[in-house]
Motif scaffolding. Sequence first.
Motif, PDB file in Angstrom:
ATOM      1  N   TYR A 138      14.034  -2.396  -4.530  1.00  0.00           N
ATOM      2  CA  TYR A 138      14.234  -3.547  -5.381  1.00  0.00           C
ATOM      3  C   TYR A 138      14.753  -3.100  -6.736  1.00  0.00           C
TER       4      TYR A 138
ATOM      5  N   GLU B 267       2.985  -3.242  -2.004  1.00  0.00           N
ATOM      6  CA  GLU B 267       3.161  -2.061  -2.857  1.00  0.00           C
ATOM      7  C   GLU B 267       2.406  -0.858  -2.257  1.00  0.00           C
TER       8      GLU B 267
ATOM      9  N   ASP C 108      -3.682  -4.208  -9.260  1.00  0.00           N
ATOM     10  CA  ASP C 108      -3.313  -3.074  -8.396  1.00  0.00           C
ATOM     11  C   ASP C 108      -2.814  -1.917  -9.250  1.00  0.00           C
TER      12      ASP C 108
ATOM     13  N   ILE D 293      10.355 -14.106 -10.892  1.00  0.00           N
ATOM     14  CA  ILE D 293       9.451 -13.995  -9.731  1.00  0.00           C
ATOM     15  C   ILE D 293       8.372 -15.082  -9.778  1.00  0.00           C
TER      16      ILE D 293
ATOM     17  N   ARG E 135       3.782  -0.289 -17.134  1.00  0.00           N
ATOM     18  CA  ARG E 135       4.872   0.450 -16.496  1.00  0.00           C
ATOM     19  C   ARG E 135       5.567   1.331 -17.519  1.00  0.00           C
TER      20      ARG E 135
HETATM   21  C1  0R9 Z   1      -1.690  -7.964  -8.858  1.00  0.00           C
HETATM   22  C2  0R9 Z   1      -0.677  -8.490  -7.950  1.00  0.00           C
HETATM   23  N1  0R9 Z   1       0.394  -7.560  -7.833  1.00  0.00           N
HETATM   24  C3  0R9 Z   1       1.662  -7.940  -7.720  1.00  0.00           C
HETATM   25  O1  0R9 Z   1       1.983  -9.112  -7.685  1.00  0.00           O
HETATM   26  C4  0R9 Z   1       2.679  -6.905  -7.654  1.00  0.00           C
HETATM   27  C5  0R9 Z   1       4.018  -7.110  -7.414  1.00  0.00           C
HETATM   28  C6  0R9 Z   1       4.624  -5.852  -7.466  1.00  0.00           C
HETATM   29  C7  0R9 Z   1       5.933  -5.392  -7.315  1.00  0.00           C
HETATM   30  C8  0R9 Z   1       6.151  -4.011  -7.421  1.00  0.00           C
HETATM   31  C9  0R9 Z   1       5.066  -3.168  -7.695  1.00  0.00           C
HETATM   32  N2  0R9 Z   1       3.831  -3.619  -7.835  1.00  0.00           N
HETATM   33  C10 0R9 Z   1       3.595  -4.931  -7.723  1.00  0.00           C
HETATM   34  N3  0R9 Z   1       2.430  -5.595  -7.830  1.00  0.00           N
HETATM   35  C11 0R9 Z   1       7.456  -3.423  -7.205  1.00  0.00           C
HETATM   36  C12 0R9 Z   1       8.045  -2.533  -8.082  1.00  0.00           C
HETATM   37  C13 0R9 Z   1       9.310  -2.020  -7.729  1.00  0.00           C
HETATM   38  C14 0R9 Z   1       9.908  -2.362  -6.580  1.00  0.00           C
HETATM   39  N4  0R9 Z   1       9.304  -3.180  -5.751  1.00  0.00           N
HETATM   40  C15 0R9 Z   1       8.110  -3.697  -6.056  1.00  0.00           C
HETATM   41  C16 0R9 Z   1      10.019  -1.064  -8.583  1.00  0.00           C
HETATM   42  O2  0R9 Z   1       9.425  -0.572  -9.516  1.00  0.00           O
HETATM   43  O3  0R9 Z   1      11.207  -0.826  -8.271  1.00  0.00           O
HETATM   44  N5  0R9 Z   1       6.986  -6.296  -7.077  1.00  0.00           N
HETATM   45  C17 0R9 Z   1       7.082  -7.235  -6.096  1.00  0.00           C
HETATM   46  C18 0R9 Z   1       8.286  -7.880  -6.249  1.00  0.00           C
HETATM   47  C19 0R9 Z   1       8.898  -7.260  -7.291  1.00  0.00           C
HETATM   48  N6  0R9 Z   1       8.104  -6.322  -7.791  1.00  0.00           N
HETATM   49  C20 0R9 Z   1      10.256  -7.547  -7.835  1.00  0.00           C
HETATM   50  F1  0R9 Z   1      10.840  -8.442  -7.103  1.00  0.00           F
HETATM   51  F2  0R9 Z   1      10.119  -7.965  -9.061  1.00  0.00           F
HETATM   52  F3  0R9 Z   1      10.950  -6.439  -7.849  1.00  0.00           F
END
Ligand code: 0R9
Length: 410
Positions: free
Chosen positions: A16, A60, A83, A104, A146
């Motif tokens: 992503y 994740e 998390d 999001i 982050r």
């Molecule tokens: C406490 C509930 N946690 C979340 O909602 C959560 C979403 C999430 C996440 C990513 C990492 N941690 C998360 N926790 C993530 C990061 C990355 C890529 N994919 C996922 C990255 O750093 O490249 N995301 C879920 C969707 C998304 N991030 C996005 F669409 F915004 F990228």
Amino acid sequence: MSEENITNVHENASDYNDNQIQVLEGLEAVRKRPGMYIGSTSQRGLHHLVWEIVDNSIDEALAGFCTEIEITIEADNSITVQDNGRGMPTGINEKVGRPTIEVIFTVLHAGGKFGGGGYKVSGGLHGVGASVVNALSTELEVYVHRDGQKYYQRFERGNVVTDLENQGKTDYRGTIVHFKADPEIFTETVEFDYEVLRTRVRELAFLNRGLMISIEDKRAEHQVKKEYHYEGGIKSYVDHLNQSKEVIHDEPIYIEGERDGIMVEVAIQYNSGFSSSIISFANNIHTYEGGTHESGFKTALTRVINDYARRNKLFKDNDENLSGEDVREGLTAIISVKHPDPQFEGQTKTKLGNSETRSITDKLFSEALSKFMLENPDVSKKIVEKGVMASRARLAAKRAREVARKKNWA
Ligand code: 0R9
């Protein structure tokens, strides 16, 4: 946020990023018809909100970046999910010109899964969960830790209240979401049931080996916290299900494999009882109605046990093969598959339909079980004997029915 349909499909993307999201529509639709998104607005629907947020943390974890998820029922019946993953991306989505986090949480169908390059396997609303929960909450706050920086944004009933703000330095890494369900939507109750949440939390810990998930209840009358963490995963699940039973072999048999992006895990153990308990899951969703993973498993189990028995002369020459029911007598089994594009069918949408999963589960399980049986002749002999006893009882009952029928005709 506008209701424009903006499409931003990235091909060949393997991860992503802030631009890899398709933006489809606003949240008014969710508040107008909440049942369409979370099934109902009863207590069941209320609990659904928690799972939608937890699913994102589990994704994740499945991506290999998160080891701990904490769920808290706060004193005021709001929920916090935390998390220790990478933290959501904090940059700007170029198409919309707003922070990815805001997109999001405020736009339906905003999710990596819809970007084409995302590989997510947990259950839920396929990436729309965060915005649905936001739409149905009086308040929702997200904290992202982050790259050494802490970010914060607040929403009310799906609307942006504060822009994403950088709150300075942090040593922590991860995402925290805090929300309060809207009583205008959940008119029956906004009170969470600790036991319902605890049971599913434990199931998720069994299904996601090595992941630590905790559930804490901070309400005055409760004050309890449980942590679940199973290094054995579904093997520990089978142990748990058989804990009050007399088992015929000490350790559950555990197999895992992957083919064409489909991960298959099976754990089985026989007990001295006569009933069978086979529980299957696809992407952490309990497939009550079974499906291709379950039927592939059953076919393989019957074939492998019969082949072993025949090759090792455990049948008499004119003995007929054991039936599926014979080999499942006294069986406790957990089947868990993780599929990049699961198709759920059936009356309650809890039947896995993907046809390739049948042959993949059959192949991976049968190869591993054949190997196990060759290497563990003592256990294998007990399993065959159990099946032979079931078969004899079945044939004797059939003969008795035939005799009774003939007597009635005479
Ligand atoms: C406490 C509930 N946690 C979340 O909602 C959560 C979403 C999430 C996440 C990513 C990492 N941690 C998360 N926790 C993530 C990061 C990355 C890529 N994919 C996922 C990255 O750093 O490249 N995301 C879920 C969707 C998304 N991030 C996005 F669409 F915004 F990228």
